[in-house]
Motif scaffolding. Structure first.
Motif, PDB file in Angstrom:
ATOM      1  N   TYR A 201       8.654  18.986 -12.562  1.00  0.00           N
ATOM      2  CA  TYR A 201      10.117  18.882 -12.601  1.00  0.00           C
ATOM      3  C   TYR A 201      10.752  19.914 -13.530  1.00  0.00           C
ATOM      4  O   TYR A 201      11.961  20.084 -13.530  1.00  0.00           O
ATOM      5  N   ASP A 202       9.941  20.618 -14.313  1.00  0.00           N
ATOM      6  CA  ASP A 202      10.462  21.677 -15.180  1.00  0.00           C
ATOM      7  C   ASP A 202      10.540  23.030 -14.471  1.00  0.00           C
ATOM      8  O   ASP A 202      10.964  24.016 -15.073  1.00  0.00           O
ATOM      9  N   TYR A 203      10.104  23.098 -13.218  1.00  0.00           N
ATOM     10  CA  TYR A 203      10.170  24.362 -12.471  1.00  0.00           C
ATOM     11  C   TYR A 203      11.601  24.877 -12.432  1.00  0.00           C
ATOM     12  O   TYR A 203      12.560  24.114 -12.390  1.00  0.00           O
ATOM     13  N   SER A 204      11.731  26.167 -12.418  1.00  0.00           N
ATOM     14  CA  SER A 204      13.033  26.839 -12.329  1.00  0.00           C
ATOM     15  C   SER A 204      13.976  26.346 -13.424  1.00  0.00           C
ATOM     16  O   SER A 204      15.129  26.016 -13.170  1.00  0.00           O
TER      17      SER A 204
ATOM     18  N   ALA B 200       4.326   9.874  -7.378  1.00  0.00           N
ATOM     19  CA  ALA B 200       5.461  10.068  -8.294  1.00  0.00           C
ATOM     20  C   ALA B 200       4.975  10.182  -9.735  1.00  0.00           C
ATOM     21  O   ALA B 200       5.456  11.030 -10.497  1.00  0.00           O
ATOM     22  N   PHE B 201       4.015   9.357 -10.107  1.00  0.00           N
ATOM     23  CA  PHE B 201       3.450   9.410 -11.462  1.00  0.00           C
ATOM     24  C   PHE B 201       2.770  10.757 -11.710  1.00  0.00           C
ATOM     25  O   PHE B 201       2.976  11.387 -12.752  1.00  0.00           O
ATOM     26  N   LEU B 202       1.954  11.187 -10.753  1.00  0.00           N
ATOM     27  CA  LEU B 202       1.245  12.458 -10.915  1.00  0.00           C
ATOM     28  C   LEU B 202       2.209  13.641 -10.975  1.00  0.00           C
ATOM     29  O   LEU B 202       2.025  14.559 -11.784  1.00  0.00           O
ATOM     30  N   VAL B 203       3.233  13.625 -10.139  1.00  0.00           N
ATOM     31  CA  VAL B 203       4.206  14.717 -10.140  1.00  0.00           C
ATOM     32  C   VAL B 203       4.995  14.722 -11.449  1.00  0.00           C
ATOM     33  O   VAL B 203       5.214  15.773 -12.059  1.00  0.00           O
ATOM     34  N   ALA B 204       5.412  13.546 -11.907  1.00  0.00           N
ATOM     35  CA  ALA B 204       6.198  13.463 -13.137  1.00  0.00           C
ATOM     36  C   ALA B 204       5.404  13.940 -14.346  1.00  0.00           C
ATOM     37  O   ALA B 204       5.958  14.584 -15.244  1.00  0.00           O
TER      38      ALA B 204
ATOM     39  N   GLY C 157       0.817  -1.209   0.000  1.00  0.00           N
ATOM     40  CA  GLY C 157       0.000   0.000   0.000  1.00  0.00           C
ATOM     41  C   GLY C 157       0.852   1.261   0.000  1.00  0.00           C
ATOM     42  O   GLY C 157       0.585   2.196  -0.763  1.00  0.00           O
ATOM     43  N   ASN C 158       1.894   1.289   0.827  1.00  0.00           N
ATOM     44  CA  ASN C 158       2.810   2.437   0.837  1.00  0.00           C
ATOM     45  C   ASN C 158       3.463   2.613  -0.527  1.00  0.00           C
ATOM     46  O   ASN C 158       3.570   3.731  -1.048  1.00  0.00           O
ATOM     47  N   PHE C 159       3.894   1.496  -1.109  1.00  0.00           N
ATOM     48  CA  PHE C 159       4.541   1.544  -2.421  1.00  0.00           C
ATOM     49  C   PHE C 159       3.576   2.065  -3.486  1.00  0.00           C
ATOM     50  O   PHE C 159       3.933   2.944  -4.285  1.00  0.00           O
ATOM     51  N   ALA C 160       2.351   1.561  -3.486  1.00  0.00           N
ATOM     52  CA  ALA C 160       1.357   1.998  -4.474  1.00  0.00           C
ATOM     53  C   ALA C 160       1.051   3.487  -4.327  1.00  0.00           C
ATOM     54  O   ALA C 160       0.968   4.215  -5.326  1.00  0.00           O
TER      55      ALA C 160
END
Length: 184
Positions: free
Chosen positions: A115-118, A106-110, A97-100
């Motif tokens: 990650y293109d900020y700054s 991570a998927f949503l952020v990517a 559950g923690n991994f999921a």
């Protein structure tokens, strides 16, 4: 009937585990976002140390489960209060559950473009952090960090309940001691 009860029990551990993984990942990503352009290491670590515990607070608020906290169940297993199979099943379900939850964040952020900020500095900071953590030797990474640093953090989180009992006599004069102890 037993199969239905078993499925409900596993779901009862997976969902809080998923929430725990999501909120820890959000706390980590928020602290990375806040400090990725700060050059002064002391200020960056202080700021990250103030932001990351918000993820822990969210886990406490919603009743989430973390694998690290559920490892304390091994004490109950040693005393014979729960079976070894039950311990392993619970740890596996919470770990998955923690991994999921962490992979979801991570998927949503990517895919959010964060990650293109700054001009890509946040992405570079994230890669630098990941390389630094995966490049640690076993002794320096696992042994020192888990056996030297972790007990202090866990005692602060677990100690919040004891502080709350002591502060009940003070009424509403003090802030919630559980929230304060998470930041210590």
């Amino acid at each position: 009937m037993r199969l239905l009860q078993k499925q409900q029990q596993e779901k009862a551990y997976f969902c809080p585990g998923d929430h725990g993984g999501c909120f820890i990942a959000m706390g980590a990503q928020s602290s990375s976002l806040a400090v990725h352009n700060i050059t002064d290491v002391g200020i960056a670590r202080t700021l990250a140390g103030c932001i990351f515990p918000v993820g822990l607070m969210m886990i406490v608020f919603v009743g989430g489960e973390l694998f690290t906290g559920d490892c304390m169940m091994s004490m109950a297993c040693m005393k014979g209060r729960i079976g070894f199979g039950s311990l392993l099943r619970t740890l596996l379900i919470v770990y998955l559950g923690n991994f999921a939850g962490a992979v979801l964040i991570a998927f949503l952020v990517a895919h959010s473009g964060q990650y293109d900020y700054s001009a890509g500095a946040l992405g570079a900071y994230t890669i630098k952090t990941a390389v630094g953590k995966t490049g640690l030797k076993f002794y320096a990474g696992a042994v020192f960090r888990h056996f030297m640093q972790y007990p202090g953090v866990r005692s602060c989180v677990n100690g919040s309940g004891q502080q709350k009992i002591l502060a009940e006599s003070a009424g509403d004069l003090l802030p919630d001691p559980g929230l304060c102890s998470i930041w210590l």
